[in-house]
Design an enzyme around this catalytic site. Structure first.
Site, PDB file in Angstrom:
ATOM      1  N   THR A 111       0.818  -1.204   0.000  1.00 38.89           N
ATOM      2  CA  THR A 111       0.000   0.000   0.000  1.00 38.89           C
ATOM      3  C   THR A 111       0.855   1.258   0.000  1.00 38.89           C
ATOM      4  O   THR A 111       2.005   1.241   0.459  1.00 38.89           O
ATOM      5  CB  THR A 111      -0.910  -0.025   1.254  1.00 38.89           C
ATOM      6  OG1 THR A 111      -1.501   1.262   1.437  1.00 38.89           O
ATOM      7  CG2 THR A 111      -0.131  -0.360   2.525  1.00 38.89           C
ATOM      8  N   ASP A 112       0.266   2.365  -0.457  1.00 40.60           N
ATOM      9  CA  ASP A 112       0.971   3.654  -0.386  1.00 40.60           C
ATOM     10  C   ASP A 112       1.115   4.144   1.062  1.00 40.60           C
ATOM     11  O   ASP A 112       1.927   5.027   1.346  1.00 40.60           O
ATOM     12  CB  ASP A 112       0.260   4.718  -1.240  1.00 40.60           C
ATOM     13  CG  ASP A 112      -1.200   4.952  -0.891  1.00 40.60           C
ATOM     14  OD1 ASP A 112      -1.705   4.314   0.054  1.00 40.60           O
ATOM     15  OD2 ASP A 112      -1.847   5.785  -1.563  1.00 40.60           O
ATOM     16  N   GLU A 113       0.307   3.584   1.975  1.00 42.69           N
ATOM     17  CA  GLU A 113       0.302   4.103   3.356  1.00 42.69           C
ATOM     18  C   GLU A 113       1.627   3.871   4.078  1.00 42.69           C
ATOM     19  O   GLU A 113       1.895   4.524   5.087  1.00 42.69           O
ATOM     20  CB  GLU A 113      -0.844   3.476   4.161  1.00 42.69           C
ATOM     21  CG  GLU A 113      -2.189   3.781   3.551  1.00 42.69           C
ATOM     22  CD  GLU A 113      -3.363   3.576   4.497  1.00 42.69           C
ATOM     23  OE1 GLU A 113      -3.144   3.380   5.705  1.00 42.69           O
ATOM     24  OE2 GLU A 113      -4.493   3.618   4.010  1.00 42.69           O
TER      25      GLU A 113
ATOM     26  N   TYR B  23      -2.005  -0.378  11.100  1.00 40.77           N
ATOM     27  CA  TYR B  23      -2.148  -1.104   9.826  1.00 40.77           C
ATOM     28  C   TYR B  23      -0.943  -0.861   8.939  1.00 40.77           C
ATOM     29  O   TYR B  23      -0.302  -1.810   8.448  1.00 40.77           O
ATOM     30  CB  TYR B  23      -3.432  -0.661   9.100  1.00 40.77           C
ATOM     31  CG  TYR B  23      -3.434  -1.003   7.624  1.00 40.77           C
ATOM     32  CD1 TYR B  23      -3.534  -2.318   7.180  1.00 40.77           C
ATOM     33  CD2 TYR B  23      -3.296   0.004   6.647  1.00 40.77           C
ATOM     34  CE1 TYR B  23      -3.509  -2.641   5.825  1.00 40.77           C
ATOM     35  CE2 TYR B  23      -3.268  -0.307   5.291  1.00 40.77           C
ATOM     36  CZ  TYR B  23      -3.370  -1.623   4.887  1.00 40.77           C
ATOM     37  OH  TYR B  23      -3.342  -1.946   3.549  1.00 40.77           O
TER      38      TYR B  23
ATOM     39  N   LYS C 283       2.019  -3.411   7.426  1.00 35.80           N
ATOM     40  CA  LYS C 283       2.305  -3.604   6.003  1.00 35.80           C
ATOM     41  C   LYS C 283       3.763  -3.249   5.700  1.00 35.80           C
ATOM     42  O   LYS C 283       4.429  -3.919   4.906  1.00 35.80           O
ATOM     43  CB  LYS C 283       1.369  -2.746   5.135  1.00 35.80           C
ATOM     44  CG  LYS C 283      -0.081  -3.176   5.136  1.00 35.80           C
ATOM     45  CD  LYS C 283      -0.346  -4.556   4.559  1.00 35.80           C
ATOM     46  CE  LYS C 283      -0.139  -4.656   3.076  1.00 35.80           C
ATOM     47  NZ  LYS C 283      -0.551  -5.989   2.537  1.00 35.80           N
TER      48      LYS C 283
HETATM   49  P1  NAD Z   1      -9.979  -7.261   2.234  1.00 38.50           P
HETATM   50  O1  NAD Z   1      -9.997  -6.968   3.697  1.00 38.50           O
HETATM   51  O2  NAD Z   1     -11.180  -6.987   1.409  1.00 38.50           O
HETATM   52  O3  NAD Z   1      -9.611  -8.806   2.005  1.00 38.50           O
HETATM   53  C1  NAD Z   1      -8.617  -9.457   2.731  1.00 38.50           C
HETATM   54  C2  NAD Z   1      -8.777 -10.958   2.503  1.00 38.50           C
HETATM   55  O4  NAD Z   1      -7.705 -11.624   3.194  1.00 38.50           O
HETATM   56  C3  NAD Z   1     -10.088 -11.539   3.037  1.00 38.50           C
HETATM   57  O5  NAD Z   1     -10.656 -12.407   2.087  1.00 38.50           O
HETATM   58  C4  NAD Z   1      -9.651 -12.305   4.284  1.00 38.50           C
HETATM   59  O6  NAD Z   1     -10.493 -13.418   4.569  1.00 38.50           O
HETATM   60  C5  NAD Z   1      -8.248 -12.722   3.917  1.00 38.50           C
HETATM   61  N1  NAD Z   1      -7.403 -12.952   5.087  1.00 38.50           N
HETATM   62  C6  NAD Z   1      -7.168 -12.109   6.139  1.00 38.50           C
HETATM   63  N2  NAD Z   1      -6.353 -12.702   7.044  1.00 38.50           N
HETATM   64  C7  NAD Z   1      -6.062 -13.941   6.545  1.00 38.50           C
HETATM   65  C8  NAD Z   1      -5.270 -15.016   7.013  1.00 38.50           C
HETATM   66  N3  NAD Z   1      -4.628 -14.951   8.194  1.00 38.50           N
HETATM   67  N4  NAD Z   1      -5.167 -16.117   6.253  1.00 38.50           N
HETATM   68  C9  NAD Z   1      -5.807 -16.202   5.057  1.00 38.50           C
HETATM   69  N5  NAD Z   1      -6.599 -15.219   4.580  1.00 38.50           N
HETATM   70  C10 NAD Z   1      -6.720 -14.096   5.309  1.00 38.50           C
HETATM   71  O7  NAD Z   1      -8.697  -6.493   1.681  1.00 38.50           O
HETATM   72  P2  NAD Z   1      -8.463  -5.758   0.283  1.00 38.50           P
HETATM   73  O8  NAD Z   1      -8.933  -4.374   0.383  1.00 38.50           O
HETATM   74  O9  NAD Z   1      -8.924  -6.634  -0.800  1.00 38.50           O
HETATM   75  O10 NAD Z   1      -6.855  -5.703   0.295  1.00 38.50           O
HETATM   76  C11 NAD Z   1      -6.096  -6.783  -0.235  1.00 38.50           C
HETATM   77  C12 NAD Z   1      -4.621  -6.432  -0.114  1.00 38.50           C
HETATM   78  O11 NAD Z   1      -4.357  -5.213  -0.828  1.00 38.50           O
HETATM   79  C13 NAD Z   1      -4.141  -6.199   1.307  1.00 38.50           C
HETATM   80  O12 NAD Z   1      -2.852  -6.739   1.419  1.00 38.50           O
HETATM   81  C14 NAD Z   1      -4.096  -4.682   1.435  1.00 38.50           C
HETATM   82  O13 NAD Z   1      -3.118  -4.283   2.379  1.00 38.50           O
HETATM   83  C15 NAD Z   1      -3.690  -4.284   0.026  1.00 38.50           C
HETATM   84  N6  NAD Z   1      -4.111  -2.959  -0.434  1.00 38.50           N
HETATM   85  C16 NAD Z   1      -5.410  -2.567  -0.311  1.00 38.50           C
HETATM   86  C17 NAD Z   1      -5.807  -1.330  -0.830  1.00 38.50           C
HETATM   87  C18 NAD Z   1      -7.237  -0.870  -0.729  1.00 38.50           C
HETATM   88  O14 NAD Z   1      -7.518   0.274  -1.058  1.00 38.50           O
HETATM   89  N7  NAD Z   1      -8.177  -1.698  -0.320  1.00 38.50           N
HETATM   90  C19 NAD Z   1      -4.867  -0.495  -1.438  1.00 38.50           C
HETATM   91  C20 NAD Z   1      -3.523  -0.929  -1.524  1.00 38.50           C
HETATM   92  C21 NAD Z   1      -3.170  -2.168  -1.041  1.00 38.50           C
HETATM   93  O1  DAU Z   2      -4.151   3.955   0.561  1.00 41.67           O
HETATM   94  C1  DAU Z   2      -4.355   2.572   0.456  1.00 41.67           C
HETATM   95  C2  DAU Z   2      -5.183   2.108   1.625  1.00 41.67           C
HETATM   96  O2  DAU Z   2      -6.503   2.604   1.418  1.00 41.67           O
HETATM   97  C3  DAU Z   2      -5.190   0.602   1.816  1.00 41.67           C
HETATM   98  O3  DAU Z   2      -3.900   0.164   2.118  1.00 41.67           O
HETATM   99  C4  DAU Z   2      -6.146   0.200   2.939  1.00 41.67           C
HETATM  100  O4  DAU Z   2      -6.236  -1.210   3.025  1.00 41.67           O
HETATM  101  C5  DAU Z   2      -7.517   0.766   2.633  1.00 41.67           C
HETATM  102  O5  DAU Z   2      -8.396   0.484   3.707  1.00 41.67           O
HETATM  103  C6  DAU Z   2      -7.444   2.276   2.416  1.00 41.67           C
HETATM  104  O6  DAU Z   2      -7.147   2.992   3.643  1.00 41.67           O
HETATM  105  P1  DAU Z   2      -7.871   4.371   4.021  1.00 41.67           P
HETATM  106  O7  DAU Z   2      -7.827   4.557   5.478  1.00 41.67           O
HETATM  107  O8  DAU Z   2      -7.377   5.483   3.160  1.00 41.67           O
HETATM  108  O9  DAU Z   2      -9.371   4.012   3.508  1.00 41.67           O
HETATM  109  P2  DAU Z   2     -10.820   4.272   4.154  1.00 41.67           P
HETATM  110  O10 DAU Z   2     -11.805   3.911   3.105  1.00 41.67           O
HETATM  111  O11 DAU Z   2     -10.956   3.684   5.501  1.00 41.67           O
HETATM  112  O12 DAU Z   2     -10.829   5.863   4.320  1.00 41.67           O
HETATM  113  C7  DAU Z   2     -10.622   6.719   3.196  1.00 41.67           C
HETATM  114  C8  DAU Z   2     -10.699   8.160   3.696  1.00 41.67           C
HETATM  115  O13 DAU Z   2     -12.037   8.438   4.127  1.00 41.67           O
HETATM  116  C9  DAU Z   2      -9.812   8.420   4.907  1.00 41.67           C
HETATM  117  O14 DAU Z   2      -9.269   9.730   4.815  1.00 41.67           O
HETATM  118  C10 DAU Z   2     -10.773   8.339   6.093  1.00 41.67           C
HETATM  119  C11 DAU Z   2     -12.080   8.830   5.507  1.00 41.67           C
HETATM  120  N1  DAU Z   2     -13.315   8.239   6.095  1.00 41.67           N
HETATM  121  C12 DAU Z   2     -13.362   6.879   6.182  1.00 41.67           C
HETATM  122  C13 DAU Z   2     -14.490   6.261   6.693  1.00 41.67           C
HETATM  123  C14 DAU Z   2     -14.565   4.756   6.814  1.00 41.67           C
HETATM  124  C15 DAU Z   2     -14.373   9.044   6.483  1.00 41.67           C
HETATM  125  O15 DAU Z   2     -14.299  10.288   6.379  1.00 41.67           O
HETATM  126  N2  DAU Z   2     -15.488   8.447   7.000  1.00 41.67           N
HETATM  127  C16 DAU Z   2     -15.589   7.064   7.122  1.00 41.67           C
HETATM  128  O16 DAU Z   2     -16.634   6.586   7.620  1.00 41.67           O
END
Ligand code: NAD
Ligand code: DAU
Length: 335
Positions: free
Chosen positions: A123-125, A149, A153
């Site tokens: 992730t970019d975070e 989190y 990562k």
């Molecule tokens: P998600 O929470 O929707 O899915 C995570 C999946 O991993 C689920 O199916 C869960 O059951 C499985 N999982 C969790 N712990 C596990 C374990 N111990 N063993 C086996 N399976 C397990 O997450 P997502 O948003 O699809 O993110 C997927 C990946 O991408 C993550 O590594 C996250 O850090 C990364 N990522 C997410 C975003 C985003 O915006 N969502 C952006 C950049 C990177």
């Molecule tokens: O940047 C990549 C990341 O993006 C991934 O690595 C993470 O897995 C993914 O969860 C996401 O993280 P964020 O914290 O940026 O996403 P979230 O959707 O939780 O929040 C996006 C923005 O919106 C953040 O600035 C917080 C704000 N927010 C979020 C929620 C849930 C609100 O204002 N209200 C809300 O209820």
């Protein structure tokens, strides 16, 4: 190619499996997922009967199971993680376990089974938080994770790179910005706001809504992962971004507008503790070396996403929704 995908029942992983089987129908995909609250086999209904798709329910921390599952594979694409920042603020034990210890277990299984190619999804975070005029993150930005989190990562990214430098395990890493699209669990801001509005509820904007995220449509992220697996250089990291920076308030107004709702549906709530101000990605390395760039505009992607949630209300109702959200709001946002 035989690929094991971890976390394939989650949001990005399930979209990846559909993407891959569609583009490479002769490849064989195994999905290893523990089915936590975020994992849902309904996300994979379209492929569950595909003869080249197999599901294993299991935890990436389980040494024997992972070792067996990885045997004979050509590649591991590692999505599995605890992924929600707000949950990591409440309690980060599962984050350390899955994201750090689970990644370590997979790396050892890859090393012990003939040095299986390992692509790590990050992730970019991990790079921290930008000021409004700072340059976007790139592959040389020093790590500065600020939430439990992102710290977990970052730890996993360091371990993956350490296995390359120490053991010559053939790895690549992608660090991507905020994804959105179908099948995203409605605790993340876009699906939460869409499903709240569908149910006639207000949308909780943290602080003043000034924080900025760079939004990428999930298929663009997965096309970037595809490009890295096929053309990326071993040992390298690639930043992927959507070229769509928006403040949370701008994002909220776009959703309200597309759903025909007014600004009275916004509820300003207390800010997320340690809330990173801005993320932005410079993806010129992926563009120059791999020919990858995001293809879906935010306007197109958001419209498709809203349509998907409207047409799949059954999916929404079937997933385990988090009572934690109420708890989190009460204990962390209303102090
Ligand atoms: P998600 O929470 O929707 O899915 C995570 C999946 O991993 C689920 O199916 C869960 O059951 C499985 N999982 C969790 N712990 C596990 C374990 N111990 N063993 C086996 N399976 C397990 O997450 P997502 O948003 O699809 O993110 C997927 C990946 O991408 C993550 O590594 C996250 O850090 C990364 N990522 C997410 C975003 C985003 O915006 N969502 C952006 C950049 C990177
Ligand atoms: O940047 C990549 C990341 O993006 C991934 O690595 C993470 O897995 C993914 O969860 C996401 O993280 P964020 O914290 O940026 O996403 P979230 O959707 O939780 O929040 C996006 C923005 O919106 C953040 O600035 C917080 C704000 N927010 C979020 C929620 C849930 C609100 O204002 N209200 C809300 O209820």
């Amino acid at each position: 190619m035989k690929i094991i995908v971890t976390g394939g029942a989650g949001f990005i992983g399930s979209n990846f499996i559909r993407y891959w089987l569609n583009k490479y129908p002769d490849d064989r995909l195994t999905n290893l997922d523990a089915l936590t609250y975020a994992g849902n086999l309904e996300n994979l209904r379209e492929v569950e009967k595909n003869k080249n798709y197999k599901f294993i329910k299991g935890d990436i921390c389980d040494e024997n199971l992972v070792n067996d599952a990885v045997k004979g594979m050509d590649a591991i694409v590692h999505f599995a993680a605890e992924s929600h920042v707000d949950r990591s603020i409440m309690d980060c034990r599962d984050f350390i376990r899955a994201n750090v210890m689970g990644t370590r277990n997979l790396l050892d299984a890859a090393k012990n089974n003939g040095f299986v190619r390992f692509h790590h999804i990050s992730t970019d975070e991990v790079f921290g938080s930008l000021g409004p005029r700072d340059k976007a993150f790139n592959e040389r930005t020093p790590y500065d994770p600020r939430s439990p989190y992102s710290a977990s990562k970052a730890a996993s990214d360091h371990l993956v790179r350490a296995y390359w430098h120490t053991h010559k395990l053939p790895i690549t890493i992608s660090n991507c910005s905020n994804n959105y699209g179908p099948y995203q669990f409605p605790e993340k801001v876009i699906p939460l706001f869409i499903t709240n509005l569908m149910a006639g509820k207000k949308v909780p904007v943290y602080g003043q809504g000034e924080n900025i995220r760079d939004w990428i449509y999930v298929d663009d992220h997965n096309a970037g992962v595809d490009a890295i697996i096929k053309k990326g250089q071993i040992g390298e990291t690639y930043c992927l971004g959507g070229n769509s920076e928006l403040t949370n308030l701008e994002l909220t107004k776009k959703i309200l507008n597309l759903m025909g709702k007014g600004e009275e549906m916004i509820e300003y709530v207390a800010d997320r503790p340690g809330h990173d101000l801005r993320y932005a990605m410079d993806f010129s390395k992926a563009a120059n070396e791999l020919g990858w760039r995001p293809a879906v505009s935010f306007e197109q992607g958001l419209k498709k996403t809203i349509e998907w949630y409207k047409n799949n209300n059954g999916w929404r109702q079937n997933i385990k929704s988090g009572e934690y959200l109420e708890y989190y709001k009460k204990n962390y946002l209303e102090r």
